[in-house]
Design a protein around this motif. Structure first.
Motif, PDB file in Angstrom:
ATOM      1  N   ALA A   1       0.824  -1.213   0.000  1.00 12.33           N
ATOM      2  CA  ALA A   1       0.000   0.000   0.000  1.00 12.33           C
ATOM      3  C   ALA A   1       0.852   1.254   0.000  1.00 12.33           C
ATOM      4  CB  ALA A   1      -0.922   0.006   1.213  1.00 12.33           C
ATOM      5  N   LYS A   2       0.249   2.342  -0.436  1.00 13.72           N
ATOM      6  CA  LYS A   2       0.905   3.646  -0.427  1.00 13.72           C
ATOM      7  C   LYS A   2       0.938   4.239   0.980  1.00 13.72           C
ATOM      8  CE  LYS A   2       2.338   7.722  -1.896  1.00 13.72           C
ATOM      9  NZ  LYS A   2       3.740   7.927  -2.295  1.00 13.72           N
ATOM     10  N   ASP A   3      -0.130   4.033   1.746  1.00 14.04           N
ATOM     11  CA  ASP A   3      -0.264   4.641   3.080  1.00 14.04           C
ATOM     12  C   ASP A   3      -0.968   3.645   3.985  1.00 14.04           C
ATOM     13  OD1 ASP A   3      -1.884   6.205   5.184  1.00 14.04           O
ATOM     14  OD2 ASP A   3      -0.566   7.772   4.387  1.00 14.04           O
ATOM     15  N   ALA A   4      -0.292   3.215   5.057  1.00 17.40           N
ATOM     16  CA  ALA A   4      -0.837   2.164   5.912  1.00 17.40           C
ATOM     17  C   ALA A   4      -2.127   2.606   6.601  1.00 17.40           C
ATOM     18  CB  ALA A   4       0.199   1.744   6.960  1.00 17.40           C
ATOM     19  N   ALA A   5      -2.158   3.827   7.120  1.00 17.59           N
ATOM     20  CA  ALA A   5      -3.334   4.291   7.858  1.00 17.59           C
ATOM     21  C   ALA A   5      -4.535   4.436   6.928  1.00 17.59           C
ATOM     22  CB  ALA A   5      -3.028   5.618   8.548  1.00 17.59           C
ATOM     23  N   GLN A   6      -4.330   5.032   5.761  1.00 18.33           N
ATOM     24  CA  GLN A   6      -5.422   5.200   4.800  1.00 18.33           C
ATOM     25  C   GLN A   6      -5.910   3.848   4.284  1.00 18.33           C
ATOM     26  OE1 GLN A   6      -7.152   7.836   3.501  1.00 18.33           O
ATOM     27  NE2 GLN A   6      -6.246   9.238   4.970  1.00 18.33           N
ATOM     28  N   PHE A   7      -4.996   2.913   4.081  1.00 16.96           N
ATOM     29  CA  PHE A   7      -5.385   1.570   3.638  1.00 16.96           C
ATOM     30  C   PHE A   7      -6.262   0.907   4.688  1.00 16.96           C
ATOM     31  CE2 PHE A   7      -4.993  -2.964   3.160  1.00 16.96           C
ATOM     32  CZ  PHE A   7      -4.976  -3.177   1.795  1.00 16.96           C
ATOM     33  N   GLN A   8      -5.845   0.990   5.941  1.00 23.96           N
ATOM     34  CA  GLN A   8      -6.616   0.395   7.037  1.00 23.96           C
ATOM     35  C   GLN A   8      -8.016   1.003   7.095  1.00 23.96           C
ATOM     36  OE1 GLN A   8      -5.309  -1.672  10.060  1.00 23.96           O
ATOM     37  NE2 GLN A   8      -7.505  -1.960  10.275  1.00 23.96           N
ATOM     38  N   THR A   9      -8.105   2.310   6.953  1.00 18.55           N
ATOM     39  CA  THR A   9      -9.406   2.985   6.997  1.00 18.55           C
ATOM     40  C   THR A   9     -10.307   2.549   5.847  1.00 18.55           C
ATOM     41  OG1 THR A   9      -8.443   4.929   8.073  1.00 18.55           O
ATOM     42  CG2 THR A   9     -10.537   5.236   6.932  1.00 18.55           C
ATOM     43  N   ALA A  10      -9.719   2.423   4.661  1.00 20.00           N
ATOM     44  CA  ALA A  10     -10.526   2.125   3.472  1.00 20.00           C
ATOM     45  C   ALA A  10     -10.898   0.657   3.353  1.00 20.00           C
ATOM     46  CB  ALA A  10      -9.776   2.565   2.222  1.00 20.00           C
ATOM     47  N   TYR A  11      -9.984  -0.249   3.761  1.00 26.21           N
ATOM     48  CA  TYR A  11     -10.170  -1.665   3.453  1.00 26.21           C
ATOM     49  C   TYR A  11     -10.338  -2.554   4.681  1.00 26.21           C
ATOM     50  CZ  TYR A  11      -8.455   0.412  -0.836  1.00 26.21           C
ATOM     51  OH  TYR A  11      -8.290   1.243  -1.907  1.00 26.21           O
TER      52      TYR A  11
END
Length: 574
Positions: A72-82
């Motif tokens: 992923a490009k951004d761990a926090a944003q990935f966690q939030t989205a997926y």
């Protein structure tokens, strides 16, 4: 998932399986690359790298048989989205317009690759429309659009799971599509295509906005398809009168599934052409706009809103299906002749070499209703261009609707990423459309006064800092702040050009604020809305649609009796 299972020495089973290369709402922090081990044994990824996103796996990394791994490009944003954390975070970034992504083993040998795109035969719905790009059969080569489709899963992706479009074998394929170009009135129209691995096919066409006519394509040498049995199929459409819009689509079905042209995961439904009128002779560019009369009536009925309606657009023999339009402007929406905004379908930008500098995904038609000279807008933008300011492309056009003359208009470039690119500006810069006069506003108030155009995942803190500094600092501190945060030469050039064109409409709004965020950090202005120039004004002489100019009604401004509206420095320090 990362695992410590025993590893095989076979590498060819690890493939690129899914790409979220352009997440919805341009939230690039939510992009990802999914790789998949299609084999029966674990594979060591020690020394392996993924080219295109600048990531190399650390020693001891393995991927289990049948497993998935998310980068992923951004761990926090990935966690939030997926809803779960990624396995790894990369430093690079996936291109929204397409690029090559490759997996290389420890010996730098390519194990799998895909050079995806957002145009041509690739699924355009995966380009910022919501779905990810999913591989159909991971056991077959991935560097072809035939093996990829836009996700049809409910959430728009299948991260860490079997792809929603997963299948054994590739679907039929339709390529090398052609149709009669510049057909004469009432002359037969031929459509041909190469169709592979299909047992049956269907051909559909429609004339104007009438219902579809269904048929088939043939490889028999009798339907304009060339030699019989050569893989090229043909269909014929009866000749039509001048100014007629003709659209068509093809569906191929075989034992491995179904494929359409245009693809079902494209943003258009039809390809098309029009029968042009050789008697229409003019020195102006001619734009053809096709719209179901009932739909056009609806667009006029709700023209005070931003609701979009479907249309078809054509220029120089090229037809664009899937276009959306609406009336644009503010007070001008009440006029009997309206400004119009056209949005091109994703992946199908309007391209006209020699007419516009770059392909664009949206543009405006300006009606000139308030300017009887028909030249103010063009002269103003060209004055900005010639004085070295960023400026819009604008020129006169003849606009036809459903084959009939609709009006003399100006083609006006939209203020978007295409404008930024053409003016050699930074697509990562902060950029705001202003509906205010740079007075101080709280951070909470700013979204009501300024429309954020870029860096959409950030708040308005940068703009707040600018307005706070220029409004609330005093003396030398204010001077220092302006020199540190404003591009002084560019701003002086902007103000000088406004004086030349005598624009009284920019002192309260109708401009953009641009910050070179990742460069100098300094702010400057871009001009917009140039109809009230060269003396025209909103209030004097009976309103915006009057013939009055400031020279005929040049009273001192009530708040400053030393300055009249025709004075080049009309306005105040804001």
């Amino acid at each position: 998932m990362v695992t410590a299972a025993l590893c095989s020495t076979s590498f060819a089973n690890v493939v690129i399986n899914e790409l979220m290369y352009h997440p919805p709402n341009d939230n690039e922090a939510r992009e990802f690359v999914e790789i998949h081990n299609t084999g029966a044994s674990a594979v060591s990824l020690t020394g392996w790298c993924v080219e295109g996103i600048d990531y190399c796996f650390t020693a001891g990394t393995t991927i289990a048989p049948g497993d998935y791994m998310l980068l992923a490009k951004d761990a926090a944003q990935f966690q939030t989205a997926y809803g779960f954390p990624p396995d790894f975070v990369y430093a690079g970034q996936l291109s929204n317009s397409g690029e090559r992504i490759a997996i290389k083993n420890a010996s730098a040998i390519v194990q799998d690759e895909v050079e995806y795109s957002d145009v041509g035969f690739w699924p355009t719905k995966a380009d910022g429309q919501g779905p990810s790009l999913e591989r159909i059969d991971p056991s077959l080569g991935g560097n072809t659009p035939r093996n990829w489709r836009a996700s049809i899963a409910g959430p728009g992706h299948t991260a860490n799971a079997v792809n929603s479009v997963n299948a054994v074998g590739l679907p039929p394929w339709i390529s090398e599509i052609t149709h009669t170009t510049n057909p004469s009135a009432m002359a037969m129209i031929t459509v041909t295509a190469r169709i592979e691995d299909a047992t049956t096919n269907s051909f559909y066409y429609k004339i104007g906005f009438t219902p579809e006519v269904a048929g088939a394509m043939f490889d028999d040498g009798a339907h304009g398809d060339g030699a019989a049995g050569d893989g090229i199929f043909g269909a014929q459409i009866p000749g039509q009168p001048v100014n007629t819009l003709i659209r068509y689509r093809i569906v191929a079905t075989g034992p491995t599934g179904q494929m359409s042209y245009p693809r079902t995961d494209d943003t258009i439904t039809y390809a098309g052409l029009m029968v042009q009128d050789p008697g229409l002779v003019t020195d102006l560019p001619v734009f053809h706009w096709f719209m179901d009369p009932a739909v056009y009536a609806a667009a006029i009925a709700h023209k005070l809103t931003d609701q979009l309606e479907p249309a078809v657009f054509a220029y120089d023999g090229i037809v664009y299906d899937g276009v959306m339009v609406r009336v644009r402007g503010q007070s001008s929406r009440t006029w009997p002749k309206n400004h119009w905004k056209f949005y091109m379908p994703q992946g199908h930008d309007f391209y006209a070499p020699g007419l516009i500098a770059l392909p664009v995904d949206q543009f405006n038609f300006q009606c000139n209703y308030s300017d009887k000279a028909y030249v103010r807008e063009i002269l103003s933008y060209e004055s900005f261009r010639d004085s070295g300011n960023p400026s819009n492309q604008v020129f006169h056009v003849r606009l036809q609707q459903n084959g009939q003359f609709y009006g003399l208009y100006n083609f006006l470039e939209s203020m978007d990423e295409d404008y930024i690119a053409r003016n050699n500006l930074d697509t990562n810069a902060a950029w705001y459309k202003a509906d205010d006069d740079c007075r101080f506003r709280t951070l909470a108030q700013l979204p009501n006064e300024y429309q954020k155009e870029q860096r959409l995942t950030e708040d308005y803190s940068d703009l707040f800092a600018l307005l706070d500094g220029i409004n609330n600092l005093t003396g030398q501190a204010k001077t220092n702040f302006i020199f540190d945060n404003v591009n002084i030469p560019a701003t002086l050039n902007f103000l000088a050009a406004q004086c030349i064109v005598h624009n009284n409409d920019h002192v309260a709004k109708n401009y953009y604020l641009y910050r070179d965020t990742e460069g100098t950090g300094r702010w400057t202005f871009h001009t917009w809305d140039m109809d009230l120039t060269f003396g025209r004004n909103f209030g004097a002489g009976g309103g915006v649609l009057s013939d009055g100019i400031w020279a005929d009604d040049d009273a001192p401004h009530p708040s400053n009796t030393l300055v009249s509206p025709s004075h080049p420095l009309f306005g105040d320090s804001n």
